[in-house]
Enzyme design. Structure first.
Site, PDB file in Angstrom:
ATOM      1  N   ARG A 288     -52.180 -51.203  58.946  1.00 58.22           N
ATOM      2  CA  ARG A 288     -51.323 -52.055  58.244  1.00 58.22           C
ATOM      3  C   ARG A 288     -50.887 -53.412  59.100  1.00 58.22           C
ATOM      4  NH1 ARG A 288     -46.165 -52.984  57.655  1.00 58.22           N
ATOM      5  NH2 ARG A 288     -45.502 -51.071  58.575  1.00 58.22           N
TER       6      ARG A 288
ATOM      7  N   GLU B 161     -46.420 -32.999  58.625  1.00 57.68           N
ATOM      8  CA  GLU B 161     -47.705 -33.248  58.086  1.00 57.68           C
ATOM      9  C   GLU B 161     -48.624 -32.042  57.791  1.00 57.68           C
ATOM     10  OE1 GLU B 161     -47.987 -36.031  56.622  1.00 57.68           O
ATOM     11  OE2 GLU B 161     -46.335 -37.401  57.389  1.00 57.68           O
TER      12      GLU B 161
ATOM     13  N   CYS C 102     -49.879 -42.832  63.755  1.00 57.29           N
ATOM     14  CA  CYS C 102     -49.339 -41.573  63.660  1.00 57.29           C
ATOM     15  C   CYS C 102     -50.462 -40.454  63.090  1.00 57.29           C
ATOM     16  CB  CYS C 102     -48.205 -41.428  62.798  1.00 57.29           C
ATOM     17  SG  CYS C 102     -46.557 -42.263  63.333  1.00 57.29           S
TER      18      CYS C 102
ATOM     19  N   HIS D 138     -43.170 -36.729  60.748  1.00 57.23           N
ATOM     20  CA  HIS D 138     -42.378 -37.816  60.665  1.00 57.23           C
ATOM     21  C   HIS D 138     -40.993 -37.677  60.787  1.00 57.23           C
ATOM     22  CE1 HIS D 138     -46.424 -39.961  59.630  1.00 57.23           C
ATOM     23  NE2 HIS D 138     -45.782 -40.801  60.403  1.00 57.23           N
TER      24      HIS D 138
END
Length: 215
Positions: free
Chosen positions: A88, A78, A141, A165
């Protein structure tokens, strides 16, 4: 050199998380660097303290957090973390933030100090799919990536930190048709390659390769 590598515990409907499973299987030494392994909870309000305590205890030179990204086909270092929690789903403590600023006195976003292009290149050279990601999401994350950057900004300027990830494991996609996965052995091999790249680029700028996106 010391590198602290963390992995999250399982969350949501999954009984396994490739992040911690891969981290547990990493060698204790990679390219001459000591690898310190840590399991952290998938909880917004707890994960950062666990990493903070480990940084204080071990005084690592680098921190690499690993997390699961279901649906991605590649290992993805990332580039950036944003100052936003927007869950979410609930975390493992039942907490689900909406449009929540992580730190009022933090930057809007922090860029990683890790050589993400060299990491992606090294993973591909190991025969595995990899690409640089420009979004770590808005779940735990991104939260931990941002929190470690905030720690670096405010308390531990000597460390370099970032996040990567990894895809689902094959056993996680048996009921998710057409969803990509990667074996645990390949996860370990890919993370090891990324860590080797971090060691190799220590004290140098990232490699000049194309990793940009058009949208």
């Amino acid at each position: 050199m010391k590198i602290l590598v963390t992995g999250f515990d399982p969350f949501g409907d999954d009984l396994i998380n490739p992040a911690i499973e891969a981290v547990k299987q990493l060698p204790d030494e990679i390219s001459g660097a000591e690898i310190i392994k840590l399991e952290i909870p998938t909880k917004f309000n707890v994960s950062a303290q666990a990493v903070h305590d480990a940084i204080e205890q071990h005084q690592p030179d680098y921190v690499l957090n690993i997390g699961q990204a279901g649906g991605r086909f590649a290992l993805t270092p990332e580039r950036i973390a944003i100052n936003l929690d927007d869950g979410r789903i609930e975390d493992n403590a039942g907490y689900q933030p909406f449009n929540h600023t992580i730190h009022e006195d933090g930057q809007t976003a922090y860029f990683t100090q890790l050589p993400v292009k060299a990491m992606a290149q090294a993973i591909r050279e190991a025969g595995l799919p990899a690409e640089v990601s420009n979004t770590a999401g808005t779940y735990v994350c991104n939260h931990i990536m941002y929190q470690v950057q905030y720690m670096r900004d405010k308390e531990f300027p000597q460390i370099k930190a970032g996040f990567m990830h990894i895809p689902f494991l094959p056993e996680q996609v048996t009921s998710r048709p057409e969803t990509p996965s990667l074996s645990l052995a390949d996860d370990v091999r890919g993370i090891s390659a990324a860590l080797s790249a971090i060691v190799a680029r220590d004290g140098q700028a990232d490699v000049m390769t194309v990793e940009g996106k058009t949208h």
